[in-house]
Write a protein that holds these residues in place. Structure first.
Motif, short mmCIF file in Angstrom:
data_model
loop_
_atom_site.label_atom_id
_atom_site.label_comp_id
_atom_site.label_asym_id
_atom_site.label_seq_id
_atom_site.Cartn_x
_atom_site.Cartn_y
_atom_site.Cartn_z
N UNK A 31 22.37 41.47 37.57
CA UNK A 31 23.83 41.10 36.69
C UNK A 31 25.11 42.01 37.16
N UNK A 32 24.90 42.96 37.79
CA UNK A 32 26.11 43.60 38.10
C UNK A 32 26.54 43.38 39.58
N UNK A 33 25.59 42.63 40.43
CA UNK A 33 26.15 42.30 41.91
C UNK A 33 24.85 42.05 42.73
N UNK A 34 25.01 42.34 43.72
CA UNK A 34 23.94 42.32 44.93
C UNK A 34 23.98 43.73 45.67
N UNK A 35 22.98 44.22 45.68
CA UNK A 35 22.73 45.34 46.60
C UNK A 35 21.86 45.12 47.91
N UNK A 36 22.13 45.93 49.05
CA UNK A 36 21.08 45.57 50.12
C UNK A 36 20.84 46.90 50.58
N UNK A 37 19.46 46.63 51.03
CA UNK A 37 18.73 47.93 51.59
C UNK A 37 18.09 47.47 52.80
N UNK A 57 18.68 50.32 39.80
CA UNK A 57 19.27 48.98 39.38
C UNK A 57 19.57 49.07 37.65
N UNK A 58 20.49 49.09 37.21
CA UNK A 58 20.62 49.34 35.76
C UNK A 58 20.52 48.20 35.06
N UNK A 109 14.00 40.38 35.46
CA UNK A 109 15.19 39.49 35.71
C UNK A 109 16.10 39.80 36.87
N UNK A 110 15.46 40.81 37.87
CA UNK A 110 16.08 40.95 39.15
C UNK A 110 15.51 40.31 40.21
N UNK A 353 12.92 38.42 28.02
CA UNK A 353 13.58 39.26 28.56
C UNK A 353 14.24 38.52 30.18
N UNK A 354 13.90 37.22 30.13
CA UNK A 354 14.64 36.39 31.23
C UNK A 354 14.64 35.11 30.81
#
Length: 597
Positions: A31-37, A57-58, A109-110, A353-354
């Protein structure tokens, strides 16, 4: 080094140095955006809601340490760490799975997307991407009138890692073949312009080289399917019919099981057997109805084969390339049935939850089977009626309407008209469902199918359970013909499977059947327990002026009530004494409004 040199070195089992150092990118959408690893060789990344996760990831749907990703031996493995909301690969729950480029991993939900896979699984496409490629090959085969074979490969032992045998598959493929994932440890191969014989030869070579109890299912366009999804469904059916004695199963051989039934229609893997005249007429009607999209109501006793009729309506019609979804209305709690049918939004109720799509959305363009539709609660009946009238649905917790295009097939063993008379079922919903009614006759009315069905179930028991029994004696067949079969085809299948396991010789004898089947002189409609006996039609023996239907209902009500009273209202014992399923007894108790004094 150009691409041809790279492919050549891969086929020879050598990797250039640039490819020997695999790297993988994980894109984490929340929900807060996109992270890359980025993952390097033998590097581990744990994704969760908070430290000590490597990538916090909160998101409340995540557990503190939800799942672990590791690039191990040139492959990406994802492992669920005992999370609350689970881990899914392309929508399927997993504990430990190998993922490839293009796959999507759901953590609550991620969503985590896999990119830039290099190394040992190079050339293996993700499940969704492979289906797209396969559909392209189907279109090409149709346009040019060419052959197309599909090979499905899976080891028996789920602990056998994909990396151990995937290189052998790559070595045997032609440059034009496509390779992709079809499950956590299952590979699919699309073979353009390859005949069945070529696919069988490849499968045999792989089984010989790989060992590890590798199993292979083979299908071909257009005989076994005219779309990518249909070909994959049939390939899975073929693979499910493999065994240690037959590790490679061609879908065409499934149809060959009919040879010992005198040329009658017999098919394995969920297809119907048709021998009785009534069943031939029924499936003639199915063939005509399959060309339309009108709702169909299938009625018949429990275990008579209503679901097979529904599947035939779908597979033989214009919607066969689309999905078919089933809802067992009797097995889902009333408070969840609308969520199962129409889906729900995140936060719509405790535990949501989703967002989740319902079967109507999932089956859009295909068919929805409402099994045991008579068990629907009044609110669910109203919601279903609105969906049928408007062809629109709303997810639970949302006011937004969604257009759906599904064909409705309903099935029940209940008398819906009688339920409407009692106010337990809506007349307007019944009129929507029963545009066409198909009645599946019980097994006792098609006794000439008992022998071929018994032989078919024995053949399957030999394949699936390794039973050594070879035949059914004539005396045993006489016992089967004399029995009333209240449980219909399902009961016959269970009886044959049981007899095949406990038989002492090479043939099934009367003594191998259960005592219930052997006791032929017992009236089949009477209770099995001696302490529950039928009562007279009425207390005073006089029902003059009462119609036949009401008299039957009164008799049934008193019979059930006496069984309950004699067993101390122990429903399981009463159902066993009456020789009816516990679900049927519960329905009758509710229908007749019976309760313990």
């Amino acid at each position: 080094m150009d691409i041809d040199d790279v492919n050549q070195t891969i086929q020879m089992g050598r990797l250039p140095e640039a490819l020997s150092r695999p790297r993988v990118s994980l894109l984490v959408y929340h929900l807060g955006g996109v992270e890359a690893v980025t993952l390097g060789p033998d590097q581990t990344v744990v994704i969760g809601r908070a430290p000590p996760s490597d990538l916090p990831v909160p998101d409340p749907s995540l557990s503190r340490e939800h799942a672990r990703f590791i690039l191990k031996e040139d492959a990406v493995e994802v492992e669920d760490l005992g999370s609350t909301n689970g881990t899914r690969v392309n929508g399927k729950p997993v504990k430990l799975a190998v993922v490839a480029e293009g796959d999507e991993v759901g953590l609550g939900a991620v969503t985590v997307s896999i990119h830039e896979v290099q190394g040992g699984l190079r050339g293996v496409e993700g499940q969704e991407r492979f289906l797209v490629r396969l559909q392209d090959e189907v279109a090409r085969a149709k346009f040019y009138s060419r052959q197309l074979s599909v090979l499905l490969l899976r080891p028996v032992d789920e602990q056998t890692r994909l990396l151990g045998w995937c290189p052998a598959v790559l070595r045997h493929l032609r440059p034009v073949d496509r390779l992709g994932l079809a499950g956590a440890e299952t590979l699919a191969v699309a073979m353009p312009e390859a005949s069945r014989g070529e696919a069988i030869k490849l499968a045999g070579a792989l089984v010989d080289e790989v060992g590890a109890d590798l199993r292979a299912g083979i299908v071909q366009y257009p005989e076994d399917g005219k779309s990518a999804s249909k070909l994959m469904r049939v390939a899975h059916r073929a693979q499910e019919q493999t065994s240690a004695a037959t590790p490679v199963r061609d879908a065409a051989t499934l149809r060959d099981l009919q040879s010992w039934v005198d040329g009658d229609m017999v098919a394995a893997a969920g297809q119907p057997l048709v021998r009785a005249r009534a069943m031939r007429e029924l499936y003639d009607t199915v063939d005509r109805l399959a060309r339309s999209t009108i709702p169909v109501l299938i009625i018949g006793d429990t275990g008579a084969g209503k679901e097979l009729v529904a599947r035939a309506l779908h597979d033989r019609g214009k919607r066969s390339d689309g999905p078919m979804r089933s809802v067992n209305c009797a097995a889902i709690p009333d408070q969840l049935i609308e969520s199962v049918m129409f889906g729900h939004e995140r936060g719509a109720f405790t535990g949501a939850t989703q967002m989740a799509r319902g079967v109507f959305e999932e089956a859009s363009g295909g068919t929805v089977l409402l099994d045991e539709v008579g068990e629907l609660s009044p609110p669910a009946q109203a919601a279903l009626l609105r969906a049928l009238e408007t062809k629109r649905i709303s997810r639970v917790g949302s006011a937004k309407e969604i257009d759906v295009d599904v064909r409705i097939v309903a099935a029940t063993h209940c008398d819906l008209e009688a339920m409407c008379d009692r106010g337990d079922f809506r007349w307007d919903l019944l009129f929507r469902l029963n545009t066409m009614v198909i009645k599946v006759p019980p097994l006792r009315e098609r006794a000439d199918e008992i022998e071929p069905l018994a032989r078919l179930f024995l053949a399957r028991a030999r394949e699936e359970q390794g039973a050594e029994v070879e035949s059914i004696s004539e005396e045993a067949l006489e016992v089967l013909r004399a029995y009333h079969w209240p449980g219909n085809v399902r009961e016959l299948r269970n009886e044959i499977e049981r007899a095949a396991v406990i038989a002492r010789g090479t043939s099934i004898e009367p003594g191998d059947f259960s005592e219930r089947v052997r006791s032929q002189h017992r009236a089949p409609d009477l209770p099995a327990r001696s302490d529950v006996s039928p009562v007279p039609p009425s207390a005073d023996g006089d029902e003059e002026g009462v119609d036949f239907k009401t008299r039957v209902e009164n008799f049934e009500r008193r019979l059930i009530l006496e069984a309950l009273e004699r067993t101390g209202w122990k429903k399981t014992v009463a159902a066993e004494a009456l020789r009816i399923p516990i679900r049927t007894l519960t329905h009758k108790i509710r229908t007749y409004r019976l309760r313990e004094e």
